[in-house]
Design an enzyme around this catalytic site. Structure first.
Site, PDB file in Angstrom:
ATOM      1  N   THR A 133      -8.094 -45.992  38.718  1.00 38.09           N
ATOM      2  CA  THR A 133      -8.289 -45.259  39.985  1.00 38.09           C
ATOM      3  C   THR A 133      -9.769 -44.934  40.220  1.00 38.09           C
ATOM      4  OG1 THR A 133      -6.119 -44.289  39.627  1.00 38.09           O
ATOM      5  CG2 THR A 133      -7.514 -43.237  41.291  1.00 38.09           C
ATOM      6  N   ILE A 134     -10.406 -44.307  39.254  1.00 38.82           N
ATOM      7  CA  ILE A 134     -11.815 -43.920  39.418  1.00 38.82           C
ATOM      8  C   ILE A 134     -12.716 -45.116  39.137  1.00 38.82           C
ATOM      9  CG2 ILE A 134     -13.644 -42.361  38.615  1.00 38.82           C
ATOM     10  CD1 ILE A 134     -11.324 -40.933  40.124  1.00 38.82           C
ATOM     11  N   SER A 152     -14.437 -32.842  37.004  1.00 36.37           N
ATOM     12  CA  SER A 152     -13.226 -33.355  37.666  1.00 36.37           C
ATOM     13  C   SER A 152     -13.321 -33.275  39.190  1.00 36.37           C
ATOM     14  CB  SER A 152     -12.018 -32.536  37.209  1.00 36.37           C
ATOM     15  OG  SER A 152     -12.066 -31.270  37.847  1.00 36.37           O
ATOM     16  N   CYS A 153     -12.360 -33.885  39.841  1.00 38.80           N
ATOM     17  CA  CYS A 153     -12.310 -33.860  41.317  1.00 38.80           C
ATOM     18  C   CYS A 153     -12.248 -32.423  41.832  1.00 38.80           C
ATOM     19  CB  CYS A 153     -11.115 -34.659  41.816  1.00 38.80           C
ATOM     20  SG  CYS A 153      -9.554 -34.207  41.036  1.00 38.80           S
ATOM     21  N   ASN A 154     -11.418 -31.585  41.217  1.00 35.48           N
ATOM     22  CA  ASN A 154     -11.284 -30.200  41.675  1.00 35.48           C
ATOM     23  C   ASN A 154     -12.564 -29.417  41.423  1.00 35.48           C
ATOM     24  OD1 ASN A 154      -8.666 -29.923  42.807  1.00 35.48           O
ATOM     25  ND2 ASN A 154      -7.797 -30.215  40.754  1.00 35.48           N
ATOM     26  N   ARG A 207      -2.079 -31.997  43.844  1.00 32.21           N
ATOM     27  CA  ARG A 207      -1.181 -33.142  44.051  1.00 32.21           C
ATOM     28  C   ARG A 207      -0.495 -33.477  42.733  1.00 32.21           C
ATOM     29  NH1 ARG A 207      -3.038 -35.274  40.137  1.00 32.21           N
ATOM     30  NH2 ARG A 207      -4.629 -36.886  39.953  1.00 32.21           N
ATOM     31  N   HIS A 219      -5.614 -32.605  46.911  1.00 28.47           N
ATOM     32  CA  HIS A 219      -5.448 -31.222  46.467  1.00 28.47           C
ATOM     33  C   HIS A 219      -5.942 -30.312  47.599  1.00 28.47           C
ATOM     34  CE1 HIS A 219      -5.329 -32.714  42.286  1.00 28.47           C
ATOM     35  NE2 HIS A 219      -6.524 -33.236  42.424  1.00 28.47           N
TER      36      HIS A 219
HETATM   37  P1  NAD Z   1      -6.279 -44.452  35.527  1.00 24.55           P
HETATM   38  O1  NAD Z   1      -5.108 -44.362  34.635  1.00 24.55           O
HETATM   39  O2  NAD Z   1      -6.065 -44.708  36.975  1.00 24.55           O
HETATM   40  O3  NAD Z   1      -7.283 -45.558  34.997  1.00 24.55           O
HETATM   41  C1  NAD Z   1      -7.655 -45.624  33.645  1.00 24.55           C
HETATM   42  C2  NAD Z   1      -8.025 -47.044  33.308  1.00 24.55           C
HETATM   43  O4  NAD Z   1      -8.413 -47.118  31.949  1.00 24.55           O
HETATM   44  C3  NAD Z   1      -6.898 -48.028  33.509  1.00 24.55           C
HETATM   45  O5  NAD Z   1      -7.416 -49.168  34.132  1.00 24.55           O
HETATM   46  C4  NAD Z   1      -6.463 -48.375  32.096  1.00 24.55           C
HETATM   47  O6  NAD Z   1      -6.013 -49.708  32.019  1.00 24.55           O
HETATM   48  C5  NAD Z   1      -7.763 -48.250  31.332  1.00 24.55           C
HETATM   49  N1  NAD Z   1      -7.585 -47.969  29.909  1.00 24.55           N
HETATM   50  C6  NAD Z   1      -6.534 -47.399  29.282  1.00 24.55           C
HETATM   51  N2  NAD Z   1      -6.775 -47.328  27.963  1.00 24.55           N
HETATM   52  C7  NAD Z   1      -7.998 -47.866  27.745  1.00 24.55           C
HETATM   53  C8  NAD Z   1      -8.791 -48.090  26.581  1.00 24.55           C
HETATM   54  N3  NAD Z   1      -8.396 -47.729  25.372  1.00 24.55           N
HETATM   55  N4  NAD Z   1      -9.999 -48.668  26.761  1.00 24.55           N
HETATM   56  C9  NAD Z   1     -10.456 -49.046  27.965  1.00 24.55           C
HETATM   57  N5  NAD Z   1      -9.732 -48.857  29.095  1.00 24.55           N
HETATM   58  C10 NAD Z   1      -8.521 -48.276  28.986  1.00 24.55           C
HETATM   59  O7  NAD Z   1      -7.095 -43.085  35.313  1.00 24.55           O
HETATM   60  P2  NAD Z   1      -8.065 -42.372  36.337  1.00 24.55           P
HETATM   61  O8  NAD Z   1      -7.247 -41.534  37.248  1.00 24.55           O
HETATM   62  O9  NAD Z   1      -9.027 -43.341  36.903  1.00 24.55           O
HETATM   63  O10 NAD Z   1      -8.789 -41.349  35.353  1.00 24.55           O
HETATM   64  C11 NAD Z   1      -9.907 -41.717  34.563  1.00 24.55           C
HETATM   65  C12 NAD Z   1     -10.731 -40.491  34.277  1.00 24.55           C
HETATM   66  O11 NAD Z   1     -11.154 -39.920  35.523  1.00 24.55           O
HETATM   67  C13 NAD Z   1      -9.971 -39.370  33.546  1.00 24.55           C
HETATM   68  O12 NAD Z   1     -10.884 -38.641  32.762  1.00 24.55           O
HETATM   69  C14 NAD Z   1      -9.496 -38.497  34.683  1.00 24.55           C
HETATM   70  O13 NAD Z   1      -9.231 -37.170  34.297  1.00 24.55           O
HETATM   71  C15 NAD Z   1     -10.692 -38.575  35.610  1.00 24.55           C
HETATM   72  N6  NAD Z   1     -10.432 -38.268  37.023  1.00 24.55           N
HETATM   73  C16 NAD Z   1      -9.287 -38.688  37.629  1.00 24.55           C
HETATM   74  C17 NAD Z   1      -9.063 -38.338  38.941  1.00 24.55           C
HETATM   75  C18 NAD Z   1      -7.799 -38.715  39.656  1.00 24.55           C
HETATM   76  O14 NAD Z   1      -7.327 -37.933  40.450  1.00 24.55           O
HETATM   77  N7  NAD Z   1      -7.233 -39.876  39.419  1.00 24.55           N
HETATM   78  C19 NAD Z   1     -10.016 -37.619  39.649  1.00 24.55           C
HETATM   79  C20 NAD Z   1     -11.210 -37.269  39.012  1.00 24.55           C
HETATM   80  C21 NAD Z   1     -11.407 -37.592  37.685  1.00 24.55           C
END
Ligand code: NAD
Length: 335
Positions: free
Chosen positions: A12-13, A139-141, A168, A219
């Site tokens: 996602t990010i 984080s986003c929040n 959310r 959110h």
């Molecule tokens: P996600 O699950 O959407 O994506 C994570 C990615 O990492 C996936 O592509 C997965 O295949 C990959 N992955 C899994 N294990 C792995 C490994 N061992 N080595 C390399 N890649 C691996 O997660 P996300 O939502 O993008 O979150 C990533 C970070 O960003 C987290 O710290 C999360 O807290 C933070 N974040 C998320 C959001 C949100 O709302 N989605 C917002 C802000 C920050």
């Protein structure tokens, strides 16, 4: 020469950071990683990103017919900095690997401040990450709260702030998480969001609670802030209007909820319909005595993305002036 950036964890990010990096003229993506030969791995290759995978997964990717450029460790040799967007649980392992490879790395808000000892928000503390090997974009929040609280504190001084986060339950792609028909309070109080804001603004008084609700769009935070002076409602609106990455909307114009905000985002023509700004309802901002009340809507999938770009510039010593970096990032991303 452009700064060479790798994204570890193209989810996602990660995918949004990759797009944003390649929109800048002073940095470029040299590789992204995936651990499974999924549709997202195929998307990354179709977009032209060299794909790096764990060494024990090379065969699985070959079998799935997905072109791989090398192992994740091979990527370390090609980058100046890794933006680590992996889910929780891998940070210690990767930190040791990045340290051994002598490369810089940025983590996301899912990791604790203690991992890096520095947390980042472009408007609030750009310079703290200057030249650092490791940093963390909050984080986003927390990003949303910092964008609103930092200018209020600078202008009027914050005596105390009270926030309820209405979170959310899942990201839109996620068909596993919930709740789907319930409201779930976070019972460990106060929640971690206050201390996370303090990882960037250690002096600020903030108290947070949170509930999870069945929505995937955004959110929303309800915020009341006691200030050291008594500005008028118009002064607060004017301050937020002048602050980068804050977008004001009006309920009276029909934007009554996160549904209309994200509908508006679709009209803005950005990649993935993202809303990189935090969104405040102008007609929902009110100053009474020394207390200011307002709501913040946060697009959880995207508000941290421009912050990652500025964090790269600070850590790699590419632009000393935070305002210039933010303006450059925003212009390239259409913010
Ligand atoms: P996600 O699950 O959407 O994506 C994570 C990615 O990492 C996936 O592509 C997965 O295949 C990959 N992955 C899994 N294990 C792995 C490994 N061992 N080595 C390399 N890649 C691996 O997660 P996300 O939502 O993008 O979150 C990533 C970070 O960003 C987290 O710290 C999360 O807290 C933070 N974040 C998320 C959001 C949100 O709302 N989605 C917002 C802000 C920050």
């Amino acid at each position: 020469m452009k700064t060479k950036v790798g994204v570890n964890g193209y989810g996602t990010i990660g995918k949004r950071v990759a797009t944003a990096v390649n929109q800048q003229d002073d940095m470029e993506i040299v590789g992204v990683t995936k651990t499974r030969p999924s549709y997202e791995a195929q998307d990354a290759v179709k977009k032209g990103y060299p794909l790096y995978v764990p060494d024990d997964k090379l065969e699985a990717f070959r079998t799935a017919g997905i072109k791989v450029a090398g192992t994740i460790k091979d990527l370390y040799g090609k980058v100046d900095i890794i933006v680590d967007c992996t889910p929780g649980g891998f940070a210690d392992k990767y930190k040791a690997e990045y340290a051994e490879a002598g490369i810089r790395a940025i983590w996301q808000g899912g990791e604790d401040h203690s991992l890096t000892g520095i947390s980042f928000n472009a408007g609030a503390n750009y310079k703290e990450s200057w030249g650092a090997q490791f940093s963390r974009v909050v984080s986003c929040n927390t990003t949303g709260l910092l964008r609103a609280l930092y200018p209020l504190d600078r202008e009027y001084g914050i005596k105390n702030s009270y926030v309820t986060l209405i979170r959310r339950s899942a990201d839109p792609y996620d068909s596993k998480s919930g709740p789907i028909n319930a409201i779930e309070p976070v019972v460990k109080l106060p929640t971690h969001h206050g201390p996370d804001v303090q990882s960037v603004m250690p002096w600020v008084n903030i108290h947070t609670m949170a509930v999870k609700v069945p929505t995937t769009l955004m959110h929303v935070h309800t915020v009341s802030v006691e200030l050291n002076s008594e500005p008028k409602t118009e002064d607060i609106i004017d301050l937020f209007r002048r602050t980068p990455r804050i977008k004001l909307v009006k309920s009276s114009s029909g934007i009554k909820s996160t549904a209309q905000i994200m509908e508006e985002a679709k009209e803005m023509g950005r990649t993935r319909n993202d809303m990189f700004e935090i969104v405040l309802w102008e007609d929902g901002i009110k100053a009474v005595g020394n207390t200011v009340y307002f709501y913040i809507a946060v697009h959880q999938e995207s508000d941290v993305v421009p912050e990652n770009i500025d964090c790269i510039r600070s850590m790699c010593k590419m632009e000393e002036d935070p305002a210039k970096s933010m303006a450059k990032t925003d212009a390239a991303m259409g913010i």
